[in-house]
Every structure is written in C-alpha cells, then in structure tokens.
Design an enzyme around this catalytic site. Structure first.
Site, PDB file in Angstrom:
ATOM      1  N   THR A  33      33.579  42.656  40.906  1.00  0.00           N
ATOM      2  CA  THR A  33      32.500  41.902  41.655  1.00  0.00           C
ATOM      3  C   THR A  33      33.030  40.528  42.289  1.00  0.00           C
ATOM      4  O   THR A  33      33.919  40.229  41.887  1.00  0.00           O
ATOM      5  CB  THR A  33      31.342  41.312  40.358  1.00  0.00           C
ATOM      6  OG1 THR A  33      30.851  42.461  39.854  1.00  0.00           O
ATOM      7  CG2 THR A  33      30.407  40.583  40.704  1.00  0.00           C
ATOM      8  N   GLY A  34      32.194  40.354  43.282  1.00  0.00           N
ATOM      9  CA  GLY A  34      32.710  38.998  44.188  1.00  0.00           C
ATOM     10  C   GLY A  34      32.532  39.345  45.569  1.00  0.00           C
ATOM     11  O   GLY A  34      32.347  40.493  46.002  1.00  0.00           O
ATOM     12  N   SER A  35      32.847  38.327  46.555  1.00  0.00           N
ATOM     13  CA  SER A  35      32.321  38.328  47.847  1.00  0.00           C
ATOM     14  C   SER A  35      33.672  39.041  48.509  1.00  0.00           C
ATOM     15  O   SER A  35      33.360  39.901  49.554  1.00  0.00           O
ATOM     16  CB  SER A  35      32.394  37.056  48.224  1.00  0.00           C
ATOM     17  OG  SER A  35      33.711  36.308  48.231  1.00  0.00           O
ATOM     18  N   THR A  36      34.661  39.059  47.799  1.00  0.00           N
ATOM     19  CA  THR A  36      35.841  39.994  48.354  1.00  0.00           C
ATOM     20  C   THR A  36      35.508  41.411  48.158  1.00  0.00           C
ATOM     21  O   THR A  36      35.915  42.371  49.431  1.00  0.00           O
ATOM     22  CB  THR A  36      37.155  39.697  47.744  1.00  0.00           C
ATOM     23  OG1 THR A  36      37.236  38.070  48.029  1.00  0.00           O
ATOM     24  CG2 THR A  36      38.314  40.329  48.546  1.00  0.00           C
ATOM     25  N   ALA A  84      40.027  38.116  43.241  1.00  0.00           N
ATOM     26  CA  ALA A  84      40.684  37.410  42.311  1.00  0.00           C
ATOM     27  C   ALA A  84      40.207  36.029  42.837  1.00  0.00           C
ATOM     28  O   ALA A  84      39.979  35.425  44.094  1.00  0.00           O
ATOM     29  CB  ALA A  84      42.266  37.291  42.678  1.00  0.00           C
ATOM     30  N   ASP A  85      40.364  35.190  41.859  1.00  0.00           N
ATOM     31  CA  ASP A  85      39.761  33.558  42.127  1.00  0.00           C
ATOM     32  C   ASP A  85      41.070  32.735  42.416  1.00  0.00           C
ATOM     33  O   ASP A  85      40.917  31.839  43.205  1.00  0.00           O
ATOM     34  CB  ASP A  85      39.018  33.117  40.834  1.00  0.00           C
ATOM     35  CG  ASP A  85      37.602  33.802  40.943  1.00  0.00           C
ATOM     36  OD1 ASP A  85      37.058  34.138  41.983  1.00  0.00           O
ATOM     37  OD2 ASP A  85      37.174  34.197  39.628  1.00  0.00           O
ATOM     38  N   GLY A  96      36.787  36.110  37.299  1.00  0.00           N
ATOM     39  CA  GLY A  96      35.551  35.915  36.572  1.00  0.00           C
ATOM     40  C   GLY A  96      34.509  34.759  36.821  1.00  0.00           C
ATOM     41  O   GLY A  96      33.762  34.582  36.072  1.00  0.00           O
ATOM     42  N   GLU A 104      34.994  43.924  34.189  1.00  0.00           N
ATOM     43  CA  GLU A 104      35.927  44.040  35.009  1.00  0.00           C
ATOM     44  C   GLU A 104      37.455  44.319  34.441  1.00  0.00           C
ATOM     45  O   GLU A 104      37.852  45.282  34.706  1.00  0.00           O
ATOM     46  CB  GLU A 104      36.259  42.824  35.902  1.00  0.00           C
ATOM     47  CG  GLU A 104      35.201  42.563  36.921  1.00  0.00           C
ATOM     48  CD  GLU A 104      35.198  41.107  37.430  1.00  0.00           C
ATOM     49  OE1 GLU A 104      34.494  40.961  38.643  1.00  0.00           O
ATOM     50  OE2 GLU A 104      35.652  40.345  37.083  1.00  0.00           O
ATOM     51  N   LYS A 122      43.297  31.922  48.223  1.00  0.00           N
ATOM     52  CA  LYS A 122      43.012  32.140  46.633  1.00  0.00           C
ATOM     53  C   LYS A 122      44.554  31.856  46.057  1.00  0.00           C
ATOM     54  O   LYS A 122      44.724  31.878  44.897  1.00  0.00           O
ATOM     55  CB  LYS A 122      42.694  33.472  46.348  1.00  0.00           C
ATOM     56  CG  LYS A 122      41.385  33.780  46.687  1.00  0.00           C
ATOM     57  CD  LYS A 122      40.238  32.950  46.212  1.00  0.00           C
ATOM     58  CE  LYS A 122      38.659  33.486  46.758  1.00  0.00           C
ATOM     59  NZ  LYS A 122      37.664  32.369  46.390  1.00  0.00           N
TER      60      LYS A 122
END
Length: 217
Positions: A33-36, A84-85, A96, A104, A122
């Site tokens: 999940t996420g923008s990437t 990844a953040d 997360g 995930e 990142k």
C-alpha cells in the site's frame, strides 16, 4: 546497477517499471500500500495473467480501477511488491505510514520473492522514528498519551507512532524488543534481510538496487 534513462518519469515510476520487469506472466502478487505502489499499478496491469492480493481497501480500489485481477489471501505468493518510507544503507527499512504494515509484513512472509521500490527521497543515513506499531486496542493505553499520533488500521488495530525523532541504531533489535511488549502485534520495521532487494528509482530514469538478501536464502 543502472539502466538506460527513461526521461520524464519520476523516480517512483522508474522503480516500479524496474520491479515489474522482474515479474513474469501468471504471477501471484502480494501487493503493498502507498503512493509508490500506486505508481506501479498501470505497469502491473499489463502483465498477462497476473493476480494480486491487496493489503488495504484503498489499494484494492485503485488496483481494480487499473485493471488488475484481485484474489483473496492465498497460502503462498510468487512476489511481494511494496514501497518504503525510509531506507537505510544497511537495507533496514521503516514502512507502514498508511497503517497497513500488519497485512504487508504478513503477506510478505508468504512470498517467495520480496521486493521494495522507492525513489531517492526515501534514502536516509539512519532510520529515525516515528515507527508505526500495531497494538491490540485494549492495550493501546500502554503506548499512547494525549500527544500520541494514532490511527486505526483496516484490521481494527491501533497504529501508534513510536519513538518520534529517535535514531533507530539497531532496527532488528528494536523490532524484537517492541514485539515482546504486551499487546503489540507488529512493527513497521523491515530489518535487513527481510526483503530480497530494494529498487531505488532516480529522476533521470536510471535506478540502482540495494541487495539485502540472496534469492532463495
């Protein structure tokens, strides 16, 4: 490793394209999940026979809109693909921030190959909190205060932002220690070796790969 530039693509799209090239037709994909990840959806939708299990309601809706066939949770997957953040030079990762790391990390454990994608923004010298930590709601008061940043994930767990501003010198140890505390389900630390490789996309269209684990080991 670098590839020939694809001008005009953002780093996220570059990393997503590089990862997608590794995924053969007919693969079973655990999808983070996420923008990437969202940036990679059009390329994933073009893989013949691909089926995917999403890790949040948001990514499920956007994957369906992109034309990806979704399936319920499977007992095994060919690939796990996620963003990844924060990524440290060691290959340790914080993930997360959207509150999906329990799904995930669990689906990642079911995958034969685990790949993360990100852009250069990142990359960090060391991981720095906050780290998202999933806690059974009954026990959340042990880890929260009036100033705590919390949210509720898709499983009904409380996501607590732990150790804000703290340098995480030993991410694997931090993760193990936190997971031993009452009511803690899982943290957003992905320690070095948990994924096979991290693909970092650059604005000039190139990418490089941080290899953190040999395939099959």
């Amino acid at each position: 490793m670098s590839v020939a530039p694809h001008q005009g693509q953002g780093g996220k799209s570059v990393a997503g394209a590089a990862a997608t090239a590794l995924i053969p037709p007919g693969s079973r994909l655990a999808l983070g999940t996420g923008s990437t990840v969202e940036a990679a959806l059009p390329a994933l939708a073009a893989i013949p026979g691909l089926v995917a299990t999403p890790t949040s309601e948001v990514i499920a809706d956007r994957a369906l809109a992109a034309g990806i066939q979704l399936v319920p949770v499977q007992s095994s997957y060919d690939f796990y693909l996620d963003g990844a953040d924060q990524v440290a030079p060691t290959g340790d990762v914080i993930k997360g921030s959207w509150g999906a790391h329990v799904r995930e990390k669990t689906l990642a454990e079911l995958a034969e190959r685990r790949i993360l994608i990100c852009d250069e923004s990142k990359l960090v010298d060391k991981l720095v909190g906050p780290v998202p930590v999933a806690v059974v709601p009954y026990f959340s008061g042990l880890y929260t205060s009036e100033s705590s940043d919390t949210k509720t994930d898709d499983n009904g767990l409380t996501i607590v932002a732990m150790s804000p501003g703290e340098v995480i010198d030993a991410p694997g140890d931090w993760d193990s220690e936190m997971c031993g505390k009452p009511g803690v389900v899982m943290t957003g630390i992905f320690p070095v070796g948990f994924v096979e490789q991290i693909i970092v996309g650059h604005e000039d269209g190139s990418h490089h790969v941080i290899v953190t684990k040999s395939n099959g080991v």
